[in-house]
Motif scaffolding. Structure first.
Motif, PDB file in Angstrom:
ATOM      1  N   CYS A 114     -48.751 -11.249   6.783  1.00 30.41           N
ATOM      2  CA  CYS A 114     -48.033 -12.254   7.824  1.00 30.41           C
ATOM      3  C   CYS A 114     -46.948 -11.413   8.610  1.00 30.41           C
ATOM      4  O   CYS A 114     -46.144 -10.909   7.906  1.00 30.41           O
ATOM      5  CB  CYS A 114     -47.624 -13.536   7.161  1.00 30.41           C
ATOM      6  SG  CYS A 114     -46.595 -14.394   8.214  1.00 30.41           S
ATOM      7  N   GLY A 162     -44.501 -12.263   9.895  1.00 29.42           N
ATOM      8  CA  GLY A 162     -43.219 -13.114   9.802  1.00 29.42           C
ATOM      9  C   GLY A 162     -42.715 -12.504   8.282  1.00 29.42           C
ATOM     10  O   GLY A 162     -41.728 -11.894   8.342  1.00 29.42           O
ATOM     11  N   CYS A 163     -43.466 -13.285   7.306  1.00 26.13           N
ATOM     12  CA  CYS A 163     -42.755 -13.172   6.008  1.00 26.13           C
ATOM     13  C   CYS A 163     -43.524 -11.954   4.929  1.00 26.13           C
ATOM     14  O   CYS A 163     -43.193 -11.966   3.848  1.00 26.13           O
ATOM     15  CB  CYS A 163     -43.013 -14.469   5.190  1.00 26.13           C
ATOM     16  SG  CYS A 163     -44.752 -15.015   4.951  1.00 26.13           S
ATOM     17  N   TYR A 199     -52.011 -19.034   4.832  1.00 23.80           N
ATOM     18  CA  TYR A 199     -51.531 -18.154   3.831  1.00 23.80           C
ATOM     19  C   TYR A 199     -52.480 -18.244   2.697  1.00 23.80           C
ATOM     20  O   TYR A 199     -53.118 -19.297   2.087  1.00 23.80           O
ATOM     21  CB  TYR A 199     -50.211 -18.857   3.331  1.00 23.80           C
ATOM     22  CG  TYR A 199     -49.127 -18.762   4.206  1.00 23.80           C
ATOM     23  CD1 TYR A 199     -48.368 -17.633   4.357  1.00 23.80           C
ATOM     24  CD2 TYR A 199     -48.567 -19.843   5.169  1.00 23.80           C
ATOM     25  CE1 TYR A 199     -47.319 -17.419   5.290  1.00 23.80           C
ATOM     26  CE2 TYR A 199     -47.540 -19.743   5.728  1.00 23.80           C
ATOM     27  CZ  TYR A 199     -46.993 -18.431   5.875  1.00 23.80           C
ATOM     28  OH  TYR A 199     -45.899 -18.352   6.882  1.00 23.80           O
TER      29      TYR A 199
HETATM   30 ZN   LIG Z   1     -45.484 -15.798   6.979  1.00 21.25          ZN
END
Ligand SMILES: [Zn+2]
Ligand SMILES: [Zn+2]
Ligand SMILES: [Zn+2]
Length: 221
Positions: free
Chosen positions: A197, A199-200, A215
């Motif tokens: 991802c 982002g994370c 996810y």
């Molecule tokens: Zn993420």
């Protein structure tokens, strides 16, 4: 006065006495004639002479030696009797010698018997000792065999234990290999089907051609 004169003039009794005396006189000159030494007044011809010197008086039964004119020397030959008479203190008769020899023989036999008994006793002791030694050796062999049996059993037990541990270790190793391969496969699968991802950084499934992203259930280590 001659024999014929006596016969002619003497009475019968006197003649008998004279005749006897004359006879005795004549006979006593003979070499084999012997008077009885017992004093009985009798004498006799002993034809065997010194060859067989024992004489028994025909009148009083006295037993005497023809050669020595004494009571018969029992157990002694005439030669031994001569030795006895010549040296009475040191004389040893045949009987004494025989007795001494018999005593020596008896002592020798006694010694031999005791020696034999002692040898037998020692042999018995050594046999007993040998028997005890053999028994001790048998016991030692039994104990050694028992110890070896225990040691062998222990060796086998340890070997079996070692084999089991090796098998266990092998099993664990194979499981580890399998797990590593599975993990590797899983990682490859995740790599192929997901992307981090932005982002994370959790892996998220690639939805080829699709902009919608969700996810993944587990993160990659
Ligand atoms: Zn993420
Ligand atoms: Zn006599
Ligand atoms: Zn004699």
């Amino acid at each position: 006065m001659g024999y014929e004169d006596v016969e002619q003039y003497a009475d019968r009794e006197t003649f008998a006495k004279y005749s006897d005396l004359a006879l005795r006189g004549a006979v006593s000159q003979a070499p084999d004639f012997v008077w009885c030494p017992n004093g009985c007044g009798s004498g006799q011809i002993h034809e065997s002479g010194n060859e067989q010197p024992i004489v028994t008086c025909g009148k009083c039964s006295f037993k005497f030696c023809f050669r020595h004119q004494v009571r018969w020397h029992e157990q002694l030959t005439c030669a031994e009797y001569d030795s006895l008479v010549s040296d009475p203190e040191n004389f040893r008769s045949r009987i004494d010698i025989l007795n001494e020899e018999a005593e020596k023989l008896r002592l020798a036999e006694q010694l031999a018997r005791r020696t034999q008994e002692e040898a037998d006793r020692r042999l018995a002791q050594s046999l007993m000792a040998a028997e005890q030694r053999e028994e001790a050796e048998r016991q030692a062999r039994r104990e050694r065999a028992e110890r070896e049996r225990r040691e062998e059993a222990e060796r086998r037990r340890l070997q079996a234990e070692r084999i089991a541990m090796q098998q266990q270790a092998e099993k664990m190793r194979m499981e580890a290999v399998r797990k590593r391969d599975e993990d590797e496969l899983s990682r490859i699968t995740v790599e192929k089907t997901t992307k981090p991802c932005p982002g994370c950084k959790w892996p998220i499934e690639k939805n080829a051609g699709c902009s919608h992203m969700t996810y993944a259930e587990t993160p990659l280590i």
